[in-house]
Design a protein around this motif. Structure first.
Motif, PDB file in Angstrom:
ATOM      1  N   VAL B 310      22.593  19.571  45.023  1.00  0.00           N
ATOM      2  CA  VAL B 310      21.222  18.951  44.425  1.00  0.00           C
ATOM      3  C   VAL B 310      20.170  19.181  45.391  1.00  0.00           C
ATOM      4  N   TYR B 311      19.175  20.138  45.059  1.00  0.00           N
ATOM      5  CA  TYR B 311      18.034  20.666  45.918  1.00  0.00           C
ATOM      6  C   TYR B 311      16.707  19.720  45.724  1.00  0.00           C
ATOM      7  N   GLY B 313      13.991  20.440  47.674  1.00  0.00           N
ATOM      8  CA  GLY B 313      12.777  20.997  48.237  1.00  0.00           C
ATOM      9  C   GLY B 313      12.861  21.103  49.708  1.00  0.00           C
ATOM     10  N   ASP B 314      12.576  19.902  50.398  1.00  0.00           N
ATOM     11  CA  ASP B 314      12.838  19.910  51.868  1.00  0.00           C
ATOM     12  C   ASP B 314      13.933  19.793  52.113  1.00  0.00           C
ATOM     13  N   MET B 315      14.852  19.421  51.563  1.00  0.00           N
ATOM     14  CA  MET B 315      16.219  18.807  51.680  1.00  0.00           C
ATOM     15  C   MET B 315      17.221  19.394  50.527  1.00  0.00           C
ATOM     16  N   THR B 316      18.569  19.701  50.837  1.00  0.00           N
ATOM     17  CA  THR B 316      19.571  19.921  50.074  1.00  0.00           C
ATOM     18  C   THR B 316      20.673  18.939  50.209  1.00  0.00           C
ATOM     19  N   MET B 336      16.212  24.707  56.571  1.00  0.00           N
ATOM     20  CA  MET B 336      15.264  25.460  57.390  1.00  0.00           C
ATOM     21  C   MET B 336      15.396  26.909  57.230  1.00  0.00           C
ATOM     22  N   ILE B 337      14.466  27.723  57.968  1.00  0.00           N
ATOM     23  CA  ILE B 337      14.582  29.012  57.800  1.00  0.00           C
ATOM     24  C   ILE B 337      16.102  29.837  58.224  1.00  0.00           C
ATOM     25  N   GLY B 338      16.331  30.597  57.219  1.00  0.00           N
ATOM     26  CA  GLY B 338      17.703  31.215  57.659  1.00  0.00           C
ATOM     27  C   GLY B 338      18.851  30.529  56.905  1.00  0.00           C
ATOM     28  N   ARG B 339      18.473  29.521  56.087  1.00  0.00           N
ATOM     29  CA  ARG B 339      19.593  28.717  55.537  1.00  0.00           C
ATOM     30  C   ARG B 339      19.446  28.627  54.082  1.00  0.00           C
ATOM     31  N   PRO B 340      20.556  29.696  53.537  1.00  0.00           N
ATOM     32  CA  PRO B 340      20.421  29.703  52.159  1.00  0.00           C
ATOM     33  C   PRO B 340      20.799  28.656  51.414  1.00  0.00           C
ATOM     34  N   VAL B 341      20.662  28.376  50.247  1.00  0.00           N
ATOM     35  CA  VAL B 341      21.185  27.165  49.251  1.00  0.00           C
ATOM     36  C   VAL B 341      22.498  27.505  48.997  1.00  0.00           C
TER      37      VAL B 341
END
Lengths: 290, 361
Positions: B310-311, B313-316, B336-341
């Motif tokens: 569940v995405y 925006g700021d959190m997944t 954060m940067i470098g973290r894919p969903v």
């Protein structure tokens, strides 16, 4: 053509209001216009002379009987309205505030019980109660409070007021009840929370918010009582006749429809003027609210 | 800190319905206190009992050391902000605010007017005095209700779900304003709310209520980190629950947790439970983690498979299944940067730490 009417918003709107509009036109505007027209004509034995004249109005102004009757009518209506609304308010208040919600419709139903019998029968019933040998007089004589029957309660203005006040009570109770029902109960709690007793809360919150209902009740009672002629005819005796009896007499007994029409117009103008003044005086309470 | 409101053994019955059950409560002077709970838990009844709109069936309600039994609402040193705000529609804003000043015979007209202006100023409605009350927006109504109550300088201000009728932006703004106002006037605020976030943000202390009882009374952090039982833990925020078996209770507690294995927690992590045997541990989604490629951790790891994503925006929020546990673990990750969903079905490693566990009754 038909399709053009039903397809446009305006056309459909006109279509929608036309049945009541025609109804209002035929049953209200035409008769009123006819009365208005008649008031400027004169009765010439069996025929009506249709030349325009203000003679009817002149006669009404010049002969003191008409003014006196109108004055008495307004006085009786004012008394009836005052008595009815003053007595209706506690009833409406009780049903709205002290009856359990599921019982309220039963109570309203009970309030309409007087309407189950004909108006005429109710008037005659008051005769039985108020009459020379009526319930009140025999009762008071039997318990020895009076020696001879009270005469001030039948065949005079008082009898008319009592009977009319009873007849119009439900009309006054219902609008006041509706206004009271609409009051958000948290407003009453807020008033107490801000330091006011229940008594003062009534005068500072409940009554002002119920005023639209009171104004409606006053108008609903005041306007038709001016035109009532059955009760004064049966209960009023000689001294209790009102303007409506005179209008009836002019139309039927004296066969003078133009003068009757002029009297009707004068009475209507008076009622309209008084009602407008009353509404204007109360406009503070009638402002739009959310 | 001096106690201002004391409730002892308060019970309230409506016919067969037991609305308040043996409430014992002390609320201090100058405190921002919240009554939190699901609808029907008795929080509003409790507030109305303090305000004097409800009598108690048994027990004692005292304000400022005085027993309030038989004292009607209009004589109590409390004022209330109603859920509907209860602004008098037939009066102007200024008349609404001045409503309670009628009895203040010591004040002349000018003094009352100054008080009204000050009160409107305090809630940010200066210049609104002549407006008709029915022409106000929801937020403005609430400010009028606040000014109307605070102008009387009550010992306690009672707020019955004051923010529930406002939209999200307005609600967050009013939360901050209410806190600022409370610090400014220094009187006790008692807030009733079903919104746990609202209670956590604003309150000094919170009583969580269920079915007429107080489930836990604590400050926001204790309530969130150390809920006493599963009911409180479920109501406040999100929480993962795992079956556990308590094996030894000494200074520390040894237990075997489903999916995580044998571990040891401190006694402080078990606010209530002191017995061995089957139990439940709770763990918050944000104290778990997912080990992304290229990141390292010195915490413990367990293998899992992504079940749901569940995405926000700021959190997944991920639901991740791990071996030996029926329900997937809910994990909150900052994007954060470098973290894919991650995709559903991706194999992953779950980071966990026994310090984040709480053992529930």
């Amino acid at each position: 053509m038909w399709q053009k009417i039903t397809s446009s918003e305006k056309g459909r709107g006109i279509l929608l209001i036309s049945p009541p509009f025609i109804y209002a036109l035929v049953l209200m505007a035409f008769p009123l216009a006819a009365i208005f027209l008649f008031s400027f004509w004169t009765q010439d034995f069996m025929d009506v002379d249709t030349t325009f004249t203000l003679n009817n109005y002149r006669e009404i102004v010049e002969k003191p009987i008409y003014g006196a009757l109108l004055q008495r009518s307004l006085y009786v209506s004012a008394c009836v309205t005052l008595v009815t609304v003053l007595l209706a308010f506690p009833v409406a208040y009780f049903v709205s505030f002290h009856v359990r919600p599921e019982r309220k419709s039963l109570w309203l139903f009970l309030i309409t019980i007087p309407f189950w019998t004909s108006y005429l029968i109710r008037v005659f019933l008051w005769k039985v109660i108020l009459g020379f040998n009526g319930v009140i007089n025999t009762g008071l004589i039997n318990i020895g409070l009076i020696d001879e029957p009270l005469t001030f309660i039948l065949y005079n203005v008082n009898a008319v007021i009592i009977t009319l006040a009873h007849a119009f009570a439900p009309f006054a109770i219902l609008p006041i009840f509706v206004a009271l029902e609409k009051i958000d109960r948290s407003l009453l709690e807020a008033s107490q929370d801000l330091g006011e007793s229940k008594f003062m809360t009534f005068f500072r919150v409940t009554l002002p918010l119920a005023m639209p209902g009171v104004v409606a009740a006053v108008l609903i009672v005041f306007i038709p009582t001016i035109g009532d002629y059955v009760t004064p005819e049966l209960m009023g005796g000689a001294g209790g006749k009102l303007i409506a009896n005179m209008i009836q007499t002019q139309f039927l007994a004296l066969n003078n429809a133009p003068l009757g029409a002029a009297l009707a117009i004068v009475a209507m103008v008076c009622v309209t003027a008084i009602s407008l003044v009353f509404v204007l005086l109360n406009r503070r309470w009638l402002k739009g609210r959310s | 800190m001096t106690a201002l409101i004391t409730l002892e053994g308060v019970n309230k019955h409506y016919g067969d319905y037991h609305a308040l059950r043996d409430i014992d409560l002390t609320i201090n002077e100058g405190e921002f206190f919240s009554l939190l709970g699901p609808s029907g838990c008795g929080k509003t009844t409790l507030l109305r009992t303090i305000a004097g709109f409800e009598s108690v069936s048994s027990g004692l309600v005292a304000i400022g050391g005085k027993d309030m039994a038989g004292v009607p609402a209009n004589l109590r040193p409390t004022n209330m902000v109603f859920q509907s705000y209860a602004i008098f529609p037939h009066l102007t804003v200024a008349e609404n605010v001045a409503f309670g000043l009628r009895k203040r015979g010591d004040l002349n007209k000018a003094a009352k007017q100054t008080l009204v202006e000050d009160a409107l100023d305090m809630v940010g409605l200066d210049g609104y005095g002549k407006r008709a009350a029915h022409a106000l927006s929801g937020g403005q109504r609430q400010r009028v209700a606040l000014a109307r109550a605070l102008i009387l300088k009550p010992k306690v201000l009672l707020l019955d779900e004051p923010l529930s009728a406002l939209d999200k932006k307005m609600r967050e703004q009013m939360q901050v304003e209410l806190m600022r106002l409370q610090r400014h006037v220094g009187i006790t605020f008692i807030l009733v709310t079903h919104d746990q976030e609202e209670a956590l943000v604003m309150s000094d202390r919170i009583a969580v209520m269920f079915e007429g009882r107080i489930g836990q009374l604590a400050d926001a952090e204790t309530l969130y980190r150390r809920p006493r039982n599963r009911q409180v833990a479920e109501f406040i925020g999100k929480m993962n629950f795992l079956h556990a078996d308590v094996q030894a209770v000494r200074d520390a507690i040894d237990l075997e947790v489903q999916g995580l294995g044998r571990l040891q927690i401190t006694a402080e992590q078990s606010p209530e439970l002191r017995d061995t045997g089957p139990a439940v541990v709770g763990i918050r989604p944000e104290t778990l983690g997912i080990l992304f490629d290229g990141e390292t951790t010195d915490r413990k790891l367990v293998d899992g498979v992504v079940d749901e994503v569940v995405y926000y925006g700021d959190m997944t929020y991920y639901d991740v299944r791990i071996q030996g546990v029926e329900a997937p673990l809910n994990i909150a990750m900052k994007n954060m940067i470098g973290r894919p969903v991650l995709d559903v079905g991706a194999a992953t490693k779950v980071i966990w730490d026994e310090r984040a566990l709480v053992l529930l009754k």
